[in-house]
Design a protein around this motif. Structure first.
Motif, PDB file in Angstrom:
ATOM      1  N   MET A 109       0.829  -1.216   0.000  1.00  0.00           N
ATOM      2  CA  MET A 109       0.000   0.000   0.000  1.00  0.00           C
ATOM      3  C   MET A 109       0.859   1.260   0.000  1.00  0.00           C
ATOM      4  N   LYS A 110       1.881   1.273   0.838  1.00  0.00           N
ATOM      5  CA  LYS A 110       2.745   2.458   0.901  1.00  0.00           C
ATOM      6  C   LYS A 110       3.434   2.695  -0.436  1.00  0.00           C
ATOM      7  N   ASN A 111       3.874   1.612  -1.071  1.00  0.00           N
ATOM      8  CA  ASN A 111       4.505   1.757  -2.384  1.00  0.00           C
ATOM      9  C   ASN A 111       3.516   2.253  -3.429  1.00  0.00           C
ATOM     10  N   GLU A 112       2.292   1.724  -3.368  1.00  0.00           N
ATOM     11  CA  GLU A 112       1.265   2.142  -4.334  1.00  0.00           C
ATOM     12  C   GLU A 112       0.938   3.623  -4.154  1.00  0.00           C
ATOM     13  N   ASP A 115       3.942   5.785  -5.216  1.00  0.00           N
ATOM     14  CA  ASP A 115       4.028   5.791  -6.673  1.00  0.00           C
ATOM     15  C   ASP A 115       2.962   6.717  -7.261  1.00  0.00           C
ATOM     16  N   LYS A 116       1.762   6.683  -6.665  1.00  0.00           N
ATOM     17  CA  LYS A 116       0.683   7.571  -7.120  1.00  0.00           C
ATOM     18  C   LYS A 116       1.065   9.021  -6.886  1.00  0.00           C
ATOM     19  N   TYR A 117       1.636   9.313  -5.713  1.00  0.00           N
ATOM     20  CA  TYR A 117       2.081  10.677  -5.406  1.00  0.00           C
ATOM     21  C   TYR A 117       3.067  11.180  -6.469  1.00  0.00           C
ATOM     22  N   GLN A 118       4.004  10.311  -6.825  1.00  0.00           N
ATOM     23  CA  GLN A 118       5.049  10.709  -7.762  1.00  0.00           C
ATOM     24  C   GLN A 118       4.489  11.048  -9.144  1.00  0.00           C
ATOM     25  N   ASN A 119       3.371  10.452  -9.492  1.00  0.00           N
ATOM     26  CA  ASN A 119       2.824  10.620 -10.840  1.00  0.00           C
ATOM     27  C   ASN A 119       1.697  11.639 -10.927  1.00  0.00           C
ATOM     28  N   GLN A 318     -14.013   0.670  12.000  1.00  0.00           N
ATOM     29  CA  GLN A 318     -14.525   2.015  11.734  1.00  0.00           C
ATOM     30  C   GLN A 318     -13.378   2.981  11.405  1.00  0.00           C
ATOM     31  N   ARG A 319     -12.327   2.913  12.201  1.00  0.00           N
ATOM     32  CA  ARG A 319     -11.178   3.800  11.973  1.00  0.00           C
ATOM     33  C   ARG A 319     -10.485   3.462  10.655  1.00  0.00           C
ATOM     34  N   ALA A 320     -10.373   2.161  10.363  1.00  0.00           N
ATOM     35  CA  ALA A 320      -9.741   1.733   9.110  1.00  0.00           C
ATOM     36  C   ALA A 320     -10.559   2.191   7.901  1.00  0.00           C
ATOM     37  N   ALA A 321     -11.893   2.102   8.018  1.00  0.00           N
ATOM     38  CA  ALA A 321     -12.766   2.531   6.917  1.00  0.00           C
ATOM     39  C   ALA A 321     -12.604   4.033   6.668  1.00  0.00           C
ATOM     40  N   ALA A 322     -12.523   4.815   7.756  1.00  0.00           N
ATOM     41  CA  ALA A 322     -12.329   6.266   7.620  1.00  0.00           C
ATOM     42  C   ALA A 322     -10.973   6.575   6.974  1.00  0.00           C
ATOM     43  N   SER A 323      -9.944   5.841   7.403  1.00  0.00           N
ATOM     44  CA  SER A 323      -8.598   6.052   6.846  1.00  0.00           C
ATOM     45  C   SER A 323      -8.537   5.621   5.385  1.00  0.00           C
ATOM     46  N   GLN A 324      -9.172   4.487   5.062  1.00  0.00           N
ATOM     47  CA  GLN A 324      -9.156   4.012   3.686  1.00  0.00           C
ATOM     48  C   GLN A 324      -9.915   4.969   2.772  1.00  0.00           C
ATOM     49  N   THR A 325     -10.954   5.608   3.303  1.00  0.00           N
ATOM     50  CA  THR A 325     -11.674   6.618   2.522  1.00  0.00           C
ATOM     51  C   THR A 325     -10.739   7.762   2.153  1.00  0.00           C
ATOM     52  N   ARG A 326      -9.921   8.197   3.121  1.00  0.00           N
ATOM     53  CA  ARG A 326      -8.944   9.266   2.864  1.00  0.00           C
ATOM     54  C   ARG A 326      -7.891   8.816   1.855  1.00  0.00           C
ATOM     55  N   ILE A 327      -7.451   7.573   1.983  1.00  0.00           N
ATOM     56  CA  ILE A 327      -6.450   7.042   1.042  1.00  0.00           C
ATOM     57  C   ILE A 327      -7.048   6.946  -0.363  1.00  0.00           C
ATOM     58  N   ASN A 328      -8.304   6.465  -0.446  1.00  0.00           N
ATOM     59  CA  ASN A 328      -8.960   6.314  -1.750  1.00  0.00           C
ATOM     60  C   ASN A 328      -9.122   7.647  -2.471  1.00  0.00           C
ATOM     61  N   GLU A 329      -9.327   8.717  -1.687  1.00  0.00           N
ATOM     62  CA  GLU A 329      -9.460  10.046  -2.298  1.00  0.00           C
ATOM     63  C   GLU A 329      -8.237  10.376  -3.144  1.00  0.00           C
ATOM     64  N   PHE A 330      -7.048  10.072  -2.613  1.00  0.00           N
ATOM     65  CA  PHE A 330      -5.814  10.358  -3.349  1.00  0.00           C
ATOM     66  C   PHE A 330      -5.573   9.342  -4.463  1.00  0.00           C
ATOM     67  N   LEU A 331      -5.883   8.069  -4.181  1.00  0.00           N
ATOM     68  CA  LEU A 331      -5.676   7.042  -5.209  1.00  0.00           C
ATOM     69  C   LEU A 331      -6.596   7.264  -6.413  1.00  0.00           C
TER      70      LEU A 331
END
Length: 598
Positions: A109-112, A115-119, A318-331
């Protein structure tokens, strides 16, 4: 749970580890249940044996009977110990599968995300703060890992252990099962609310700690300004206030944490008391043996943590779902800067800009308005203008950090958008106005744009940028490690190292974006003279607010409020007696007055 569905691809990738984890969980739980049954049998055996031991002892067979009884008790003890060891072994295997799976997914996940940030385009970084980007790749990913590791592990344990234990309890005694499990739902609900309270206060602590860290970082980074303005006492006082806030929030969390284990122990204790009381009544009535009570107490203790973990797992999810929502926004962010044809032809350096207009998407500021110019390969273009006139925007568009709102740019007769982006940027040497050097050696900073380190090219680039002598004066020369953002060097040295980094990769197009602002006029002339030969071999664009930097250019354009108001070479623009000539006269007079004062 919907945001977490995105993680299914990782679970499928590591399905082998996940399935092994499920298998080991089932086996470990079997080895949990068997000892409880062995304890029941052992206690019942001891009680029954004790009832027949007295007559045998009176008959003179006491020692033989005792020896036989002890052998059986020893067998029970060895079996229970063996089960405990086997359970421990399989618990170890569970962690070696499910927890390792979560760590592998965290790595992916961190690599993905990185990598997304870089592009992503430069506009993305203008909209989002560095702290927020860091938080999503560190804290948010860590919370998601908690769901993929501990939450799945304990969730599986709950789903497997609960039916097994309940079914065994019901088979032994349904009534006792009902009464002994009565407090457990209350326990789960209580833990859920306590966990939410803990998480809420933990979030506040994290924010307080983040503010504290930011304050300390700024204090250390700006220590020269603090000392210059004699604000040390104020800084200490503000730090004490921030620390006080962090301390108060930490104490509030500690008070809530203090409820956690007493709450568990109280409800488990109530369940044990009920089990002993109801079980004792049934023993008195001759419905069950003593061993059943011991067995049920063990079962209740077995179920305590899974039931307790239910509230904890729910909170983690619940916390993971909230965090994954934030991650998905960038992905899910789309990069509009794409190559249409991925052309990788050799670039010579002919540049044609036609009716170029650009408005920054985040701020709505119009930086360029119908700008047109043309540069032949090997020529030098000077771009002069005041702050905010759009000079750096042209550099960003040539680098394809953004795409123009209107108009187009051609390089060697092809639209810039047709070139492969990496190929285009490899052929452009860019020296930004805001110099950024990495916390690495000077040599590695200069070689940053090279595919491999070439000491000869590094040294030659340093000589061309007039920074070679400064570097070799350092005790470790090119191996001198720079501090954060190159703090080891002076402003002028940093700019010259940045110029060396750009010319070391021998680009076909060289863009100098006001990169000589931190050096004096004499050093500026030395650098430009040294670079004259380099600029003759490639297309060069010198962006500056200083006329002296651009006067060597073959062609000069003067920008004001995003529009070209004058163009031509130095002599022609001086003869026109317009804005350029006025600017040249002011800067020349300022330079002469400074020289006379010195």
């Amino acid at each position: 749970m919907k945001p977490l569905w995105r993680l299914n691809k990782y679970l499928y990738k590591y399905k082998g580890l996940l399935l092994l984890g499920v298998l080991f969980t089932v086996i470990s739980n079997i080895f949990v249940i068997i000892p409880a049954q062995l304890v029941r049998l052992a206690i019942d055996y001891v009680v029954e044996s004790f009832s027949i031991f007295r007559p045998l002892e009176l008959g003179g067979l006491g020692e033989s009977a005792q020896e036989i009884f002890l052998k059986f008790v020893l067998v029970f003890g060895v079996l229970i110990l063996t089960m405990a060891l086997l359970r421990g072994f399989f618990l170890f295997l569970i962690r070696q599968t499910i927890i390792i799976m979560s760590r592998k997914i965290e790595y992916d996940m961190k690599n993905e995300i990185f990598d997304k940030y870089q592009n992503l385009s430069l506009s993305f970084y203008r909209k989002n703060s560095t702290g927020d980007l860091m938080a999503r790749i560190t804290e948010d990913v860590s919370r998601v890992r908690m769901y993929l590791g501990p939450a799945i592990m304990y969730g599986l344990n709950l789903l497997i252990l609960f039916p097994l234990v309940i079914s065994y309890m019901v088979m032994v005694n349904p009534e006792l099962t009902f009464y002994s499990l009565l407090p457990l739902p209350i326990l789960s609900i209580s833990i859920y609310f306590v966990n939410n309270l803990i998480n809420e206060r933990s979030e506040k602590i994290q924010r307080s700690l983040s503010n504290l860290s930011t304050f300390v970082q700024e204090a250390f980074s700006g220590i020269r300004v603090l000392k210059a303005f004699v604000r040390e006492d104020d800084s200490v006082r503000n730090f004490a206030m921030a620390s006080e806030d962090y301390k108060d929030k930490s104490i509030r969390l500690t008070k809530v944490n203090a409820l956690f284990f007493p709450l568990i122990m109280a409800l488990v204790g109530i369940s044990t008391i009920i089990t002993v009381y109801i079980g004792g009544l049934q023993v008195i009535n001759g419905e069950i043996g003593y061993g059943v009570i011991a067995e049920f107490i063990l079962y209740v203790n077995m179920l305590t943590w899974p039931v307790t973990s239910l509230g904890w797992i729910t909170s983690i999810v619940q916390r993971a779902a909230a965090s994954q929502t934030r991650i998905n926004e960038f992905l899910d962010e789309k990069n509009d800067i794409k190559s249409s044809d991925h052309i990788k032809d050799e670039i010579h350096g002919d540049i044609k800009v036609s009716n170029l207009s650009f408005t920054y998407p985040d701020s709505g500021i119009k930086a360029l308005d119908q700008v047109s110019f043309e540069i032949k390969a090997g020529q030098t273009l000077g771009i002069i203008g005041t702050t905010g006139s759009g000079k750096s925007t042209i550099a960003n568009l040539l680098m394809r950090m953004y795409d123009p709102t209107e108009g187009h740019i051609e390089i060697d007769g092809k639209n810039i958008q047709a070139y492969d982006i990496a190929h285009l940027r490899k052929n452009i040497g860019y020296v930004p106005q805001d110099v950024f050097l990495f916390s690495d050696s000077i040599g590695n900073n200069i070689a940053f744009g090279l595919d491999y380190s070439d000491q000869e090219r590094i040294e030659q680039a340093a000589k061309d940028a007039d920074v070679y002598q400064n570097i070799i004066d350092f005790p470790k020369g090119f191996e001198t490690v720079l501090g954060e953002r190159g703090i080891t060097l002076s402003g002028g040295q940093k700019q010259r190292v940045s110029i060396a980094r750009a010319i070391a990769k021998e680009p076909q197009i060289l863009i100098l974006d006001d990169c000589l602002s931190a050096v004096d006029t004499k050093t500026e002339n030395v650098i430009l003279t040294a670079m004259k030969n380099i600029m003759q071999q490639r297309t060069s664009i010198i962006i500056s607010h200083r006329v002296s930097s651009a006067k060597l250019a073959d062609q000069i354009i003067v920008l004001d409020d995003g529009k070209i108001i004058e163009s031509g070479n130095h002599d022609l623009l001086i003869a026109q007696k317009g804005v350029y000539a006025e600017l040249y006269e002011k800067q020349t007079q300022a330079g002469e007055s400074v020289d006379s004062e010195i």
